[in-house]
Design a protein around this motif. Sequence first.
Motif, PDB file in Angstrom:
ATOM      1  N   GLY A   1     -39.900  12.011  -4.919  1.00  0.00           N
ATOM      2  CA  GLY A   1     -39.069  12.507  -6.007  1.00  0.00           C
ATOM      3  C   GLY A   1     -38.252  13.718  -5.598  1.00  0.00           C
ATOM      4  O   GLY A   1     -38.408  14.234  -4.492  1.00  0.00           O
ATOM      5  N   PRO A   2     -37.370  14.166  -6.499  1.00  0.00           N
ATOM      6  CA  PRO A   2     -37.126  13.643  -7.845  1.00  0.00           C
ATOM      7  C   PRO A   2     -36.471  12.266  -7.810  1.00  0.00           C
ATOM      8  O   PRO A   2     -35.726  11.962  -6.880  1.00  0.00           O
ATOM      9  CB  PRO A   2     -36.199  14.695  -8.464  1.00  0.00           C
ATOM     10  CG  PRO A   2     -35.540  15.360  -7.304  1.00  0.00           C
ATOM     11  CD  PRO A   2     -36.533  15.366  -6.202  1.00  0.00           C
ATOM     12  N   ASN A   3     -36.756  11.469  -8.839  1.00  0.00           N
ATOM     13  CA  ASN A   3     -36.322  10.080  -8.875  1.00  0.00           C
ATOM     14  C   ASN A   3     -35.362   9.821 -10.027  1.00  0.00           C
ATOM     15  O   ASN A   3     -35.432  10.456 -11.073  1.00  0.00           O
ATOM     16  CB  ASN A   3     -37.529   9.140  -9.037  1.00  0.00           C
ATOM     17  CG  ASN A   3     -38.624   9.410  -8.043  1.00  0.00           C
ATOM     18  OD1 ASN A   3     -39.652   9.974  -8.396  1.00  0.00           O
ATOM     19  ND2 ASN A   3     -38.422   9.019  -6.799  1.00  0.00           N
ATOM     20  N   LEU A   4     -34.476   8.847  -9.817  1.00  0.00           N
ATOM     21  CA  LEU A   4     -33.673   8.273 -10.890  1.00  0.00           C
ATOM     22  C   LEU A   4     -34.172   6.858 -11.130  1.00  0.00           C
ATOM     23  O   LEU A   4     -34.745   6.229 -10.234  1.00  0.00           O
ATOM     24  CB  LEU A   4     -32.186   8.238 -10.509  1.00  0.00           C
ATOM     25  CG  LEU A   4     -31.492   9.574 -10.247  1.00  0.00           C
ATOM     26  CD1 LEU A   4     -30.042   9.342  -9.828  1.00  0.00           C
ATOM     27  CD2 LEU A   4     -31.565  10.470 -11.468  1.00  0.00           C
ATOM     28  N   ILE A   5     -33.958   6.331 -12.348  1.00  0.00           N
ATOM     29  CA  ILE A   5     -34.388   4.970 -12.661  1.00  0.00           C
ATOM     30  C   ILE A   5     -33.301   4.271 -13.451  1.00  0.00           C
ATOM     31  O   ILE A   5     -32.593   4.893 -14.246  1.00  0.00           O
ATOM     32  CB  ILE A   5     -35.726   4.980 -13.448  1.00  0.00           C
ATOM     33  CG1 ILE A   5     -36.320   3.562 -13.510  1.00  0.00           C
ATOM     34  CG2 ILE A   5     -35.557   5.568 -14.836  1.00  0.00           C
ATOM     35  CD1 ILE A   5     -37.773   3.530 -13.975  1.00  0.00           C
ATOM     36  N   ALA A   6     -33.118   2.973 -13.191  1.00  0.00           N
ATOM     37  CA  ALA A   6     -32.145   2.161 -13.923  1.00  0.00           C
ATOM     38  C   ALA A   6     -32.783   0.829 -14.282  1.00  0.00           C
ATOM     39  O   ALA A   6     -33.383   0.174 -13.418  1.00  0.00           O
ATOM     40  CB  ALA A   6     -30.888   1.935 -13.090  1.00  0.00           C
ATOM     41  N   LEU A   7     -32.673   0.451 -15.543  1.00  0.00           N
ATOM     42  CA  LEU A   7     -33.153  -0.842 -16.043  1.00  0.00           C
ATOM     43  C   LEU A   7     -31.933  -1.723 -16.272  1.00  0.00           C
ATOM     44  O   LEU A   7     -30.977  -1.312 -16.938  1.00  0.00           O
ATOM     45  CB  LEU A   7     -33.931  -0.638 -17.345  1.00  0.00           C
ATOM     46  CG  LEU A   7     -34.501  -1.876 -18.045  1.00  0.00           C
ATOM     47  CD1 LEU A   7     -35.478  -2.628 -17.150  1.00  0.00           C
ATOM     48  CD2 LEU A   7     -35.175  -1.486 -19.362  1.00  0.00           C
ATOM     49  N   SER A   8     -31.939  -2.927 -15.711  1.00  0.00           N
ATOM     50  CA  SER A   8     -30.782  -3.807 -15.849  1.00  0.00           C
ATOM     51  C   SER A   8     -30.566  -4.185 -17.311  1.00  0.00           C
ATOM     52  O   SER A   8     -31.519  -4.192 -18.106  1.00  0.00           O
ATOM     53  CB  SER A   8     -30.969  -5.071 -15.002  1.00  0.00           C
ATOM     54  OG  SER A   8     -32.103  -5.809 -15.457  1.00  0.00           O
ATOM     55  N   PRO A   9     -29.328  -4.496 -17.712  1.00  0.00           N
ATOM     56  CA  PRO A   9     -29.048  -4.851 -19.107  1.00  0.00           C
ATOM     57  C   PRO A   9     -29.904  -5.993 -19.644  1.00  0.00           C
ATOM     58  O   PRO A   9     -30.278  -5.985 -20.824  1.00  0.00           O
ATOM     59  CB  PRO A   9     -27.566  -5.238 -19.067  1.00  0.00           C
ATOM     60  CG  PRO A   9     -26.998  -4.422 -17.956  1.00  0.00           C
ATOM     61  CD  PRO A   9     -28.084  -4.393 -16.918  1.00  0.00           C
ATOM     62  N   ASP A  10     -30.256  -6.963 -18.781  1.00  0.00           N
ATOM     63  CA  ASP A  10     -31.094  -8.077 -19.249  1.00  0.00           C
ATOM     64  C   ASP A  10     -32.583  -7.733 -19.205  1.00  0.00           C
ATOM     65  O   ASP A  10     -33.427  -8.544 -19.594  1.00  0.00           O
ATOM     66  CB  ASP A  10     -30.818  -9.347 -18.439  1.00  0.00           C
ATOM     67  CG  ASP A  10     -31.106  -9.193 -16.953  1.00  0.00           C
ATOM     68  OD1 ASP A  10     -31.690  -8.162 -16.541  1.00  0.00           O
ATOM     69  OD2 ASP A  10     -30.739 -10.100 -16.189  1.00  0.00           O
ATOM     70  N   GLY A  11     -32.941  -6.540 -18.721  1.00  0.00           N
ATOM     71  CA  GLY A  11     -34.333  -6.102 -18.699  1.00  0.00           C
ATOM     72  C   GLY A  11     -35.187  -6.749 -17.638  1.00  0.00           C
ATOM     73  O   GLY A  11     -36.414  -6.566 -17.639  1.00  0.00           O
ATOM     74  N   ARG A  12     -34.578  -7.453 -16.689  1.00  0.00           N
ATOM     75  CA  ARG A  12     -35.353  -8.181 -15.686  1.00  0.00           C
ATOM     76  C   ARG A  12     -35.605  -7.386 -14.412  1.00  0.00           C
ATOM     77  O   ARG A  12     -36.540  -7.696 -13.666  1.00  0.00           O
ATOM     78  CB  ARG A  12     -34.630  -9.486 -15.325  1.00  0.00           C
ATOM     79  CG  ARG A  12     -34.681 -10.524 -16.437  1.00  0.00           C
ATOM     80  CD  ARG A  12     -33.794 -11.705 -16.110  1.00  0.00           C
ATOM     81  NE  ARG A  12     -33.979 -12.801 -17.058  1.00  0.00           N
ATOM     82  CZ  ARG A  12     -33.060 -13.703 -17.347  1.00  0.00           C
ATOM     83  NH1 ARG A  12     -31.873 -13.634 -16.771  1.00  0.00           N
ATOM     84  NH2 ARG A  12     -33.315 -14.667 -18.221  1.00  0.00           N
ATOM     85  N   THR A  13     -34.781  -6.386 -14.137  1.00  0.00           N
ATOM     86  CA  THR A  13     -34.879  -5.659 -12.877  1.00  0.00           C
ATOM     87  C   THR A  13     -34.918  -4.159 -13.118  1.00  0.00           C
ATOM     88  O   THR A  13     -34.210  -3.642 -13.977  1.00  0.00           O
ATOM     89  CB  THR A  13     -33.669  -5.987 -11.972  1.00  0.00           C
ATOM     90  OG1 THR A  13     -33.456  -7.390 -11.940  1.00  0.00           O
ATOM     91  CG2 THR A  13     -33.903  -5.473 -10.564  1.00  0.00           C
ATOM     92  N   VAL A  14     -35.742  -3.477 -12.335  1.00  0.00           N
ATOM     93  CA  VAL A  14     -35.800  -2.016 -12.345  1.00  0.00           C
ATOM     94  C   VAL A  14     -35.477  -1.521 -10.945  1.00  0.00           C
ATOM     95  O   VAL A  14     -35.977  -2.057  -9.953  1.00  0.00           O
ATOM     96  CB  VAL A  14     -37.192  -1.505 -12.773  1.00  0.00           C
ATOM     97  CG1 VAL A  14     -37.330  -0.008 -12.505  1.00  0.00           C
ATOM     98  CG2 VAL A  14     -37.433  -1.782 -14.242  1.00  0.00           C
ATOM     99  N   ALA A  15     -34.618  -0.513 -10.861  1.00  0.00           N
ATOM    100  CA  ALA A  15     -34.299   0.138  -9.594  1.00  0.00           C
ATOM    101  C   ALA A  15     -34.678   1.605  -9.708  1.00  0.00           C
ATOM    102  O   ALA A  15     -34.367   2.258 -10.703  1.00  0.00           O
ATOM    103  CB  ALA A  15     -32.822   0.002  -9.261  1.00  0.00           C
ATOM    104  N   ILE A  16     -35.365   2.122  -8.681  1.00  0.00           N
ATOM    105  CA  ILE A  16     -35.792   3.520  -8.660  1.00  0.00           C
ATOM    106  C   ILE A  16     -35.323   4.145  -7.355  1.00  0.00           C
ATOM    107  O   ILE A  16     -35.557   3.602  -6.278  1.00  0.00           O
ATOM    108  CB  ILE A  16     -37.331   3.635  -8.774  1.00  0.00           C
ATOM    109  CG1 ILE A  16     -37.835   2.945 -10.038  1.00  0.00           C
ATOM    110  CG2 ILE A  16     -37.761   5.106  -8.766  1.00  0.00           C
ATOM    111  CD1 ILE A  16     -39.354   2.821 -10.101  1.00  0.00           C
ATOM    112  N   SER A  17     -34.665   5.288  -7.455  1.00  0.00           N
ATOM    113  CA  SER A  17     -34.201   5.981  -6.258  1.00  0.00           C
ATOM    114  C   SER A  17     -35.122   7.139  -5.921  1.00  0.00           C
ATOM    115  O   SER A  17     -35.766   7.720  -6.797  1.00  0.00           O
ATOM    116  CB  SER A  17     -32.773   6.500  -6.459  1.00  0.00           C
ATOM    117  OG  SER A  17     -32.765   7.602  -7.346  1.00  0.00           O
ATOM    118  N   GLY A  18     -35.182   7.453  -4.635  1.00  0.00           N
ATOM    119  CA  GLY A  18     -35.910   8.612  -4.137  1.00  0.00           C
ATOM    120  C   GLY A  18     -35.234   9.081  -2.876  1.00  0.00           C
ATOM    121  O   GLY A  18     -35.091   8.293  -1.927  1.00  0.00           O
ATOM    122  N   GLN A  19     -34.730  10.321  -2.856  1.00  0.00           N
ATOM    123  CA  GLN A  19     -33.901  10.811  -1.754  1.00  0.00           C
ATOM    124  C   GLN A  19     -32.710   9.860  -1.571  1.00  0.00           C
ATOM    125  O   GLN A  19     -31.947   9.679  -2.484  1.00  0.00           O
ATOM    126  CB  GLN A  19     -34.744  10.959  -0.486  1.00  0.00           C
ATOM    127  CG  GLN A  19     -35.855  11.999  -0.624  1.00  0.00           C
ATOM    128  CD  GLN A  19     -35.326  13.378  -0.955  1.00  0.00           C
ATOM    129  OE1 GLN A  19     -34.445  13.879  -0.295  1.00  0.00           O
ATOM    130  NE2 GLN A  19     -35.888  14.007  -1.977  1.00  0.00           N
TER     131      GLN A  19
END
Length: 449
Positions: free
Chosen positions: A328-346
């Motif tokens: 961390g620190p992390n960002l998170i994004a949930l796709s509009p259809d709710g099927r995929t999650v992406a998490i960033s780190g560095q």
Amino acid sequence: MAEEESSLPVIAVTAAVGAVVLLLALLCGLGRSDKKRENEDEKQESEGKTEKSTGDKPVKKSKLVQKSKKTVFVPFSHQWLACSLKGHSNRVVSLDFSPNGKYLVSASDDRVLMLWSTKEFSQKEHKFIRMNVELDSVTNIKFSPDSRAVVGSLANSNTVRVFRVGKKDDGSGNVGVLSTADFPKAAPAEIRNIGVSSKGNFIMAGLAGTQIIIYDLKGEQQEMINTHQMSNNYSAVSPCGRFVACSGFTPDVKIWEVSGTAGEIKVIRAMELKGHNSGIYCFSFNGDSSRAATVSKDGTWKLWDTDVRYSQGQDAKLLFTGSVSLEGPNLIALSPDGRTVAISGQSSVVFWDALAGKELQTLHKLHSEPITGLAFDNTNHYLVTSGDKHIQVVHNVPGYQATVVDLQEKEKKATSAGMRDRIRSQIKEASETLATILGESNGSAAGAK
């Protein structure tokens, strides 16, 4: 007299020998002195370099080495990479997709906004429309609901500026900034996030500290929310336009419902996302705001069902908890259809299948600096990231894969031949797209896993 004359040569010889010996001694002394002085000079030079290299001011050689390291850029290469958008001359700090799906806007420290066409993501050339920011720099950027304006927070004046975007009147048909307008008052604290309601009835500014300001479209303050977070990490307006949410020092996300129009704005507490053991870095809603994803300092991320009867006191339901493998620190994004999650780190991103609760793939070092922006497009086809002066556009491969699995389950439950045919057609389309992405080189597939 004879004895005196015979002693003169002896004295002369003795004097000559003595002079030679003295001369040799002087020469040896000078040589030792020069060598000693040379050694002392080398020692002082060595000590000087050591002091400079360990002190506050590095030597010139060190600066040159550091500079060369900074300029070295290794382009990201992976089979999932669709393209890299290049044009900014400094770090990209924020980005957003237009509601109509046609554009991506990016804001950079170079005091420039750029408008990119999403249709060109699959092409080799990527044109952009450059929009200069006069006398300031944009730190956060969002599209208006009609996609005809972008709203940004300004670094120096600490207020909000609206950029009206449209076709120029010069007959060229080119799109550009037609006008700008700044909100009349500066915010009382640094603006960390902004949001625009999809209903077009308010604009939100999340401040450093514990405040969220709700503005009308003219920039007049309507409400001031105290988040009681000690320090706000992240604030956002939900895609449905009904909610304003905030995370911070406490281990929960607080959500308020905002309704009404200018002069009649009402804010009521809706629900909370409780369950983390430490402060929450970031959160994200899906397209209809029925799901939310959160990522915390406790090293976990969670998926929530937010489609609840909050008016009757019901809080969101926890659906899944996963471990975060990136620092961390992390960002998170949930796709509009709710099927995929992406998490960033560095500078890296990890993908998760949100339906199966399964970690899928990590893309390492997408950027040369920590990631500053993370967002899925409206079609669920792409994930875009920013971190240095480039924007990486990545195919949402896990999204396509989850779509195929989900459609195959729906095909089994189809009650009519027509429904089954439509589902099979969608499965075929998604499968063909996956085969194109994973089976054909796009110039950056070398070494892909």
